[in-house]
Structures are given as C-alpha cells and as structure tokens.
Design an enzyme around this catalytic site. Sequence first.
Site, PDB file in Angstrom:
ATOM      1  CB  SER A   1      -0.855  -0.005   1.286  1.00 40.23           C
ATOM      2  OG  SER A   1      -1.416   1.265   1.530  1.00 40.23           O
TER       3      SER A   1
ATOM      4  CE1 TYR B   1      -4.465  -1.856   5.147  1.00 39.89           C
ATOM      5  CE2 TYR B   1      -3.225   0.131   4.673  1.00 39.89           C
ATOM      6  CZ  TYR B   1      -3.931  -0.963   4.236  1.00 39.89           C
ATOM      7  OH  TYR B   1      -4.101  -1.178   2.887  1.00 39.89           O
TER       8      TYR B   1
HETATM    9  P1  NAD Z   1     -11.329  -6.334  -0.410  1.00 39.86           P
HETATM   10  O1  NAD Z   1     -11.988  -6.124   0.920  1.00 39.86           O
HETATM   11  O2  NAD Z   1     -12.134  -6.163  -1.656  1.00 39.86           O
HETATM   12  O3  NAD Z   1     -10.607  -7.759  -0.458  1.00 39.86           O
HETATM   13  C1  NAD Z   1     -10.058  -8.386   0.679  1.00 39.86           C
HETATM   14  C2  NAD Z   1     -10.021  -9.874   0.439  1.00 39.86           C
HETATM   15  O4  NAD Z   1      -9.425 -10.511   1.585  1.00 39.86           O
HETATM   16  C3  NAD Z   1     -11.400 -10.511   0.265  1.00 39.86           C
HETATM   17  O5  NAD Z   1     -11.328 -11.544  -0.717  1.00 39.86           O
HETATM   18  C4  NAD Z   1     -11.679 -11.117   1.650  1.00 39.86           C
HETATM   19  O6  NAD Z   1     -12.607 -12.185   1.628  1.00 39.86           O
HETATM   20  C5  NAD Z   1     -10.292 -11.581   2.011  1.00 39.86           C
HETATM   21  N1  NAD Z   1     -10.104 -11.839   3.442  1.00 39.86           N
HETATM   22  C6  NAD Z   1     -10.453 -11.048   4.483  1.00 39.86           C
HETATM   23  N2  NAD Z   1     -10.127 -11.655   5.641  1.00 39.86           N
HETATM   24  C7  NAD Z   1      -9.554 -12.847   5.321  1.00 39.86           C
HETATM   25  C8  NAD Z   1      -9.020 -13.919   6.081  1.00 39.86           C
HETATM   26  N3  NAD Z   1      -8.975 -13.902   7.437  1.00 39.86           N
HETATM   27  N4  NAD Z   1      -8.521 -14.996   5.419  1.00 39.86           N
HETATM   28  C9  NAD Z   1      -8.569 -15.038   4.048  1.00 39.86           C
HETATM   29  N5  NAD Z   1      -9.047 -14.047   3.287  1.00 39.86           N
HETATM   30  C10 NAD Z   1      -9.547 -12.973   3.917  1.00 39.86           C
HETATM   31  O7  NAD Z   1     -10.115  -5.314  -0.393  1.00 39.86           O
HETATM   32  P2  NAD Z   1      -9.119  -4.785  -1.522  1.00 39.86           P
HETATM   33  O8  NAD Z   1      -9.306  -3.323  -1.546  1.00 39.86           O
HETATM   34  O9  NAD Z   1      -9.199  -5.549  -2.788  1.00 39.86           O
HETATM   35  O10 NAD Z   1      -7.737  -5.091  -0.759  1.00 39.86           O
HETATM   36  C11 NAD Z   1      -6.817  -6.099  -1.136  1.00 39.86           C
HETATM   37  C12 NAD Z   1      -5.428  -5.701  -0.643  1.00 39.86           C
HETATM   38  O11 NAD Z   1      -5.080  -4.436  -1.203  1.00 39.86           O
HETATM   39  C13 NAD Z   1      -5.317  -5.540   0.884  1.00 39.86           C
HETATM   40  O12 NAD Z   1      -4.077  -6.072   1.324  1.00 39.86           O
HETATM   41  C14 NAD Z   1      -5.329  -4.022   1.066  1.00 39.86           C
HETATM   42  O13 NAD Z   1      -4.654  -3.630   2.252  1.00 39.86           O
HETATM   43  C15 NAD Z   1      -4.601  -3.581  -0.180  1.00 39.86           C
HETATM   44  N6  NAD Z   1      -4.841  -2.192  -0.583  1.00 39.86           N
HETATM   45  C16 NAD Z   1      -6.111  -1.737  -0.888  1.00 39.86           C
HETATM   46  C17 NAD Z   1      -6.293  -0.406  -1.266  1.00 39.86           C
HETATM   47  C18 NAD Z   1      -7.655   0.159  -1.603  1.00 39.86           C
HETATM   48  O14 NAD Z   1      -7.788   1.394  -1.704  1.00 39.86           O
HETATM   49  N7  NAD Z   1      -8.681  -0.633  -1.845  1.00 39.86           N
HETATM   50  C19 NAD Z   1      -5.194   0.451  -1.307  1.00 39.86           C
HETATM   51  C20 NAD Z   1      -3.923  -0.050  -1.005  1.00 39.86           C
HETATM   52  C21 NAD Z   1      -3.769  -1.374  -0.638  1.00 39.86           C
END
Ligand code: NAD
Length: 260
Positions: free
Chosen positions: A142, A155
């Site tokens: 991130s 985080y």
């Molecule tokens: P999202 O909530 O759409 O996806 C998260 C995924 O993790 C889902 O498939 C969920 O079912 C799974 N998950 C949650 N808890 C779990 C567990 N205990 N065991 C197994 N799976 C589990 O979120 P996203 O935005 O696609 O985020 C994905 C990654 O990207 C994360 O690491 C997040 O920190 C990172 N990220 C997101 C953003 C953003 O703005 N959306 C920005 C930077 C980084």
Amino acid sequence: MFLKGKTALVTGSTSGIGLACARALAAEGANVILNGFGDAAEIEGFRTELAEASGAEARYSAADLTKADAIEAMIGQAEELGGVDILVNNAGTQHVAPIDEFPPEKWDLILALNLSAAFHTVRLALPGMKAKGWGRIVNTASAHSLVASPNKAPYVASKHAIAGLTKAVALETATSGVTINCISPGYVWTTLVENQIPDTMKARGLTREQVMNDVLLAAQPTKKFVTVDEVAALCLFLCRDEARSITGANLSMDGGWTAA
Ligand code: NAD
C-alpha cells in the site's frame, strides 16, 4: 498464454484487487487457486469463470489466513496442481482508530492477516519454487508501506513490515530464479470505497465529486482512483520473464501520493 502450466495462488481473491489479479493470471492460462470469504454461489461463479478463461484448473480454498494450520492446508491443496509457482499475498484488512483507543484484538487481526499470513505462505511455497528454479511472489502492500496516516497505526505498521519482508526475502532468493516484489497502490476503486460515498455525502453535506476529490482523494494528486485492473496488469507483468531483474522492489501505483 504465457502462464500455461503454472499454478497461481492469490490470497483474498473473492473480491477487489485479488479477484482482478486472479482474472489476469487465468487469462494467461494459469491454474488459479482462489481464496477469501464470501457468498458460496458467487465464489463458485468466479471459479468456473476462471477455469473457462484459462482452459486450466481453478480451485477455491476457504482458508482463514489468520490461522497458520489453515495456510498449511491451502499450500497442500496447491500441491495437487504441481505446487505454487506464483504467489500473490493480497488478503488484507483495516481498522481506523487512534492508537490509545485501538482494540488489541484488532491489532492482532491486522498483523496476522496483513503480515504473518505472508510469512507463512512464503516459507511454505518457497522450497517448491527454488526446486523448480522459477517463482514469482507479489505482495499487495500500500502507499501506507511508505507513508503514514493518522488512526491507522497497525495497518501502516503491517504494510511497512511487508515491504521489509519483501526486501529481506529478495536478498535470500536473488540467485534462485524467484523474484519477490510489492505493489503499493494508493486509493483503489473497489465496492468497499464506493459504498462509503453516499453516507459521507449525507454526513458532510457534500456532492459526490467533493467527497471523491476532497475527502477520499485528498492525498492523491491525480484525483483519480487507481483501478483493480491497473494493479492486476502490474502483477501480471511481474510474472513475465522480462521482469526477472525486478526483485525486492516496492512499486508505487498511487497517482503521485508518495511523490508529494
Ligand atoms: P477487499 O476487501 O475487496 O478484499 C479483501 C479480500 O481478503 C477478500 O477476498 C476477503 O474475503 C479476504 N479476506 C479477508 N479476511 C480474510 C481472512 N482472514 N482470510 C482469508 N481471506 C480474507 O479489499 P481490496 O481493496 O481488494 O484489498 C486487497 C489488498 O489491497 C489488501 O491487502 C489491502 O490492504 C490492499 N490495498 C487496498 C487499497 C484500496 O484502496 N482498496 C489500497 C492499497 C492497498
């Protein structure tokens, strides 16, 4: 289809960035193992979609990645497909509160999912990759692996730590044919973000554009969300042979956020 015969495990791939990465890898012929929580019928729909796209295998693991034994079982499942060649550590979670009010159990959850899960998947998948002399590990970090924001201490700590883990493992694997890198997105357009907009409009008396630009994208100079497909395209590039010299890198995709 340059990934025919390879097996990709994408954690947290039942939605958002992970699902987009799984789709991109399947489109290049990889076997894919989906992981994450969600509606069983919807996940089965994703699984069949991926198998059709790749002409290869698509499986699903319901492993809760906060549990080391569940991770071990998931890696075991990948052995049925020849072992993990491409590992995308993407599952992650967030909780927002000041540090002196932060629930300790939320600290434990964030560190377990955003950091320790990747320690376990890497330590378990790496021996097979080394034996084959080829492997790709991509960690979704991130912008918060590089800079901080208030009220997100666990985080930010977990994402800085995954960048450190990436660098250390890159040095250990440098001559093995395995690369490991982080992708560090800024705000990515996911349903998670989209769902916050109507409530924020109402709570603050703002228009949709004001919420997007002045609240959500305040730190992102382009004033545009990153898309999941952009992140997936970079993940896919890191799997190419042309990316063999990229290792230990933390690749920002944040609309200029961390340049400021
Ligand atoms: P999202 O909530 O759409 O996806 C998260 C995924 O993790 C889902 O498939 C969920 O079912 C799974 N998950 C949650 N808890 C779990 C567990 N205990 N065991 C197994 N799976 C589990 O979120 P996203 O935005 O696609 O985020 C994905 C990654 O990207 C994360 O690491 C997040 O920190 C990172 N990220 C997101 C953003 C953003 O703005 N959306 C920005 C930077 C980084």
